[in-house]
Design an enzyme around this catalytic site. Structure first.
Site, PDB file in Angstrom:
ATOM      1  N   ASP A  65       0.906  -1.110   0.082  1.00  0.00           N
ATOM      2  CA  ASP A  65       0.034  -0.007  -0.042  1.00  0.00           C
ATOM      3  C   ASP A  65       0.855   1.268   0.183  1.00  0.00           C
ATOM      4  OD1 ASP A  65       0.981  -0.466   2.565  1.00  0.00           O
ATOM      5  OD2 ASP A  65      -1.032  -0.914   3.445  1.00  0.00           O
ATOM      6  N   HIS A 136      -7.549  -4.775  10.166  1.00  0.00           N
ATOM      7  CA  HIS A 136      -7.079  -4.556   8.736  1.00  0.00           C
ATOM      8  C   HIS A 136      -5.723  -5.128   8.331  1.00  0.00           C
ATOM      9  CE1 HIS A 136      -5.018  -0.638  10.012  1.00  0.00           C
ATOM     10  NE2 HIS A 136      -3.985  -1.110   9.103  1.00  0.00           N
ATOM     11  N   GLU A 141      -9.758  -1.760   5.259  1.00  0.00           N
ATOM     12  CA  GLU A 141     -10.357  -1.569   6.356  1.00  0.00           C
ATOM     13  C   GLU A 141     -11.562  -2.387   6.546  1.00  0.00           C
ATOM     14  OE1 GLU A 141      -8.944   0.108   8.660  1.00  0.00           O
ATOM     15  OE2 GLU A 141      -8.095   2.115   8.058  1.00  0.00           O
TER      16      GLU A 141
HETATM   17  C1  GLP Z   1      -0.567   0.050   8.647  1.00  0.00           C
HETATM   18  C2  GLP Z   1      -0.101  -0.822   7.511  1.00  0.00           C
HETATM   19  C3  GLP Z   1      -0.487  -2.240   7.742  1.00  0.00           C
HETATM   20  C4  GLP Z   1       0.071  -2.612   8.943  1.00  0.00           C
HETATM   21  C5  GLP Z   1      -0.384  -1.949  10.185  1.00  0.00           C
HETATM   22  C6  GLP Z   1      -0.020  -2.153  11.582  1.00  0.00           C
HETATM   23  O1  GLP Z   1      -1.858   0.534   8.785  1.00  0.00           O
HETATM   24  N1  GLP Z   1      -0.782  -0.368   6.227  1.00  0.00           N
HETATM   25  O2  GLP Z   1       0.027  -3.016   6.744  1.00  0.00           O
HETATM   26  O3  GLP Z   1      -0.080  -4.217   9.407  1.00  0.00           O
HETATM   27  O4  GLP Z   1      -0.109  -0.436  10.096  1.00  0.00           O
HETATM   28  O5  GLP Z   1       0.935  -1.482  11.900  1.00  0.00           O
HETATM   29  P1  GLP Z   1       1.951  -1.867  13.214  1.00  0.00           P
HETATM   30  O6  GLP Z   1       2.810  -3.222  12.645  1.00  0.00           O
HETATM   31  O7  GLP Z   1       2.902  -0.756  13.186  1.00  0.00           O
HETATM   32  O8  GLP Z   1       1.137  -2.260  14.110  1.00  0.00           O
END
Ligand code: GLP
Length: 257
Positions: A65, A136, A141
């Site tokens: 993304d 997500h 979402e």
């Molecule tokens: C963002 C990314 C996701 C990721 C999520 C969780 O929203 N787009 O791909 O899984 O964050 O992030 P973290 O690993 O920092 O909790």
């Protein structure tokens, strides 16, 4: 689903790096993720590469993304993050590192082009995933269709709040993104979902043991014929069936090791 419970985040990273290393050796196309969770795995892959144990020269990578409205040079654009935290420190050809083009004038065309680029590469062999506190994956979402392809999405306010830590102010977090869809992710040959810490326990329990539901996009892993989930004790703390997952892991048939 193959659910591997590890003692802590560092053991999760070692297991994830072991799995990804097998794909790197096979010159695979690897789907990469942003967020904090995969960073320890990336550091371990970089360490193995720098020790001369692992090459990514034959690999291609596709990010999940990207934020709309952030210039590529912005340090928190996912283009910048993937290059800084991973690919610039490996021997992969930068031309083989792809991120959705959220700076394009025509975003719908950019999404179609991204799908086509994945297809031209022969598909993604293994897709690394983190999980948001609301379940997500990528930036799909709650409410995302299991058939969705790369497209523009609006972030949930909770995701904007979560990601505000990377920006000077919450007002700086873009609310629009391009993300691979759940249908895109589903086509990958192998899904590798990582989660660490207590804050992910509810999302992991809902995704792995709750109903298959668009309200919990990560429940997509239940539909996939090859999904490996690697969690630490804290992220596993809401799972009911954890005794069984450990038993399976401890009694793995030799051919599967
Ligand atoms: C963002 C990314 C996701 C990721 C999520 C969780 O929203 N787009 O791909 O899984 O964050 O992030 P973290 O690993 O920092 O909790």
């Amino acid at each position: 689903m193959d659910i591997l419970v590890r003692t802590d985040a560092s053991a999760v990273a070692t297991t994830a790096a072991d799995i990804l290393a097998r794909y790197a050796r096979a010159h695979a196309t690897i789907g990469v993720a942003t967020g904090s969770t995969p960073l320890a795995t990336y550091r371990e892959l970089i360490r193995r590469h720098q020790a001369g144990e692992l090459s990514f020269a034959g690999c291609r990578m596709f990010a999940l993304d990207e934020y709309v409205g952030l210039d590529y040079s912005h340090p928190e654009s996912y283009h910048a993050v993937i290059h800084r935290e991973l690919t610039d420190q490996l021997d992969i050809d930068p031309a083989n590192v792809h991120v959705p083009d959220a700076a394009a004038d025509n975003l719908q065309q950019a999404c179609r082009d991204y799908e086509a680029a994945i297809e031209d590469a022969g598909g993604i062999d293994i897709q690394l995933l983190g999980i948001g506190g609301n379940g997500h994956i990528g930036f799909n979402e709650p409410g995302s269709s299991f058939d969705s392809l790369t497209r523009l999405k609006t972030l949930h306010p909770a995701t904007v709040r979560d990601n505000a830590r990377f920006f000077d102010s919450p007002d700086d977090v873009p609310v629009h993104v391009l993300t691979q869809g759940l249908g895109t992710i589903r086509r990958a040959g192998h899904l590798l979902l990582l989660a660490t810490g207590q804050a992910k326990a509810d999302a992991i329990a809902a995704a792995l043991e709750g109903p298959l539901s668009a309200s919990v996009p990560a429940s997509l892993v239940q539909l996939h014929r090859r999904a490996t989930i690697v969690v630490d004790e804290a992220a596993a703390s809401g799972l009911k069936n954890v005794e069984y997952y450990r038993f399976v892991d401890e009694n793995r048939p030799e051919w599967q090791q």
